[in-house]
Design a protein around this motif. Structure first.
Motif, PDB file in Angstrom:
ATOM      1  N   LEU A  46      -4.030  -9.743  -1.530  1.00 36.65           N
ATOM      2  CA  LEU A  46      -4.564  -8.401  -1.772  1.00 36.65           C
ATOM      3  C   LEU A  46      -3.688  -7.334  -1.129  1.00 36.65           C
ATOM      4  CD1 LEU A  46      -7.026  -7.018  -3.120  1.00 36.65           C
ATOM      5  CD2 LEU A  46      -8.146  -7.062  -0.884  1.00 36.65           C
ATOM      6  N   ALA A  47      -3.005  -7.670  -0.040  1.00 34.65           N
ATOM      7  CA  ALA A  47      -2.252  -6.668   0.725  1.00 34.65           C
ATOM      8  C   ALA A  47      -0.741  -6.849   0.649  1.00 34.65           C
ATOM      9  CB  ALA A  47      -2.696  -6.691   2.187  1.00 34.65           C
ATOM     10  N   GLY A  48      -0.252  -7.766  -0.189  1.00 33.98           N
ATOM     11  CA  GLY A  48       1.183  -7.973  -0.299  1.00 33.98           C
ATOM     12  C   GLY A  48       1.696  -9.009   0.689  1.00 33.98           C
ATOM     13  N   TYR A  49       3.018  -9.054   0.872  1.00 33.32           N
ATOM     14  CA  TYR A  49       3.649 -10.129   1.626  1.00 33.32           C
ATOM     15  C   TYR A  49       4.646  -9.586   2.656  1.00 33.32           C
ATOM     16  CZ  TYR A  49       1.770 -12.742  -2.309  1.00 33.32           C
ATOM     17  OH  TYR A  49       0.929 -13.264  -3.241  1.00 33.32           O
ATOM     18  N   ALA A  50       4.712 -10.268   3.796  1.00 32.55           N
ATOM     19  CA  ALA A  50       5.737  -9.959   4.781  1.00 32.55           C
ATOM     20  C   ALA A  50       7.108 -10.285   4.190  1.00 32.55           C
ATOM     21  CB  ALA A  50       5.507 -10.769   6.059  1.00 32.55           C
ATOM     22  N   ARG A  51       8.141  -9.617   4.687  1.00 35.56           N
ATOM     23  CA  ARG A  51       9.478  -9.780   4.100  1.00 35.56           C
ATOM     24  C   ARG A  51       9.945 -11.241   4.141  1.00 35.56           C
ATOM     25  NH1 ARG A  51      13.540  -6.160   3.194  1.00 35.56           N
ATOM     26  NH2 ARG A  51      12.377  -4.548   4.327  1.00 35.56           N
ATOM     27  N   ASP A  52       9.755 -11.911   5.301  1.00 35.84           N
ATOM     28  CA  ASP A  52      10.232 -13.298   5.395  1.00 35.84           C
ATOM     29  C   ASP A  52       9.392 -14.232   4.520  1.00 35.84           C
ATOM     30  OD1 ASP A  52       8.752 -14.180   8.651  1.00 35.84           O
ATOM     31  OD2 ASP A  52       7.970 -13.065   6.935  1.00 35.84           O
ATOM     32  N   ALA A  53       8.112 -13.899   4.319  1.00 37.11           N
ATOM     33  CA  ALA A  53       7.258 -14.703   3.447  1.00 37.11           C
ATOM     34  C   ALA A  53       7.733 -14.592   2.000  1.00 37.11           C
ATOM     35  CB  ALA A  53       5.805 -14.258   3.571  1.00 37.11           C
ATOM     36  N   ARG A  54       8.074 -13.384   1.603  1.00 37.87           N
ATOM     37  CA  ARG A  54       8.578 -13.163   0.237  1.00 37.87           C
ATOM     38  C   ARG A  54       9.889 -13.908   0.010  1.00 37.87           C
ATOM     39  NH1 ARG A  54       9.333  -8.981  -3.590  1.00 37.87           N
ATOM     40  NH2 ARG A  54      10.802  -9.850  -5.110  1.00 37.87           N
TER      41      ARG A  54
END
Length: 245
Positions: free
Chosen positions: A200-208
């Protein structure tokens, strides 16, 4: 993957980033709503069936179809309908010139065969449970007909399971972290299934970045309940559905 465009809320004047939704055309090509840059969004005070749909032409096969009109929600509570570029009038059919026999007309390539699907009907999100329901309905729409809620949500966090697919849904207001991406990937390996993530809130850069490396489809959800693709694997999943190689 579609680029986000700024949408200014007519109530609080806040400028929100909006990613146009992408749907699969009957020809199999991804069709992104052609949001009209510089267009004035209209606040939705009451809904009508006619206003909820918009005609869009597929750039690949030229097909005209009606799709859900794109909507954007603001943190102030206002929901607006984002204008799209009007569908162009189809040109008249090209008949061969009298000086050139019809048999010499260049052959028309057949469009890629694809499973026909109706337009996705979103589930409005009001609670965390609604997020899971919306993700479940979306996976069914993609072709995973038997996907269902996991009987018990383990520490690994699998919310949905079906033949060939596992999915995790993050309904929190913080960006999804790297560990959650790797956990759903491991569950997919364990089940010999594709792993999908909805946030719902998007993703952290390293997760992406990690999801791209592991080829995990990522979707972000808005309060209208229509998941939007975040990376290339998500675009591929929309294009090929459950039949994706």
């Amino acid at each position: 993957m579609a680029d986000s465009v700024p949408v200014r809320c007519p109530t609080c004047r806040r400028e929100n980033a909006f990613t146009p939704p992408t749907f699969p055309c009957a020809c199999g090509a991804p069709l992104t709503m052609p949001v009209l840059r510089g267009g004035v969004p209209v606040e939705i005070l009451h809904r009508t069936w006619q206003a909820s749909w918009v005609e869009v032409r597929c750039d690949v096969c030229g097909r005209h179809d009606e799709w859900p009109a794109p909507e954007s929600g603001c943190v102030c509570g206002t929901v607006v309908r984002v204008p799209v570029a009007p569908a162009p009038t189809p040109p008249p059919p090209n008949f061969p010139s009298p000086a050139r026999p019809a048999a010499e007309a260049p052959p028309v390539a057949e469009p890629r065969r694809a499973v026909l699907r109706p337009a996705f009907r979103p589930v409005t999100i009001r609670t965390a449970r609604d997020c899971v329901t919306a993700a479940q309905q979306y996976l069914k729409w993609l072709g995973y007909a038997d996907v269902a809620r996991a009987q018990e949500r383990t520490a690994a966090g699998v919310d949905l399971r079906g033949t060939g697919v596992v999915a995790q849904v993050d309904p929190t207001t913080r960006a999804t972290q790297l560990r959650e991406i790797e956990c759903v990937w491991l569950n997919g390996l364990n089940d010999s299934a594709i792993a999908v993530f909805f946030s719902l809130a998007g993703y952290a850069r390293d997760a992406r970045t990690r999801a791209d490396e592991l080829h995990i489809p990522l979707f972000v959800m808005d309060l209208t309940g229509t998941p939007q693709p975040v990376n290339d694997p998500a675009d591929e999943l929309i294009r090929y559905g459950a039949a994706r190689p």
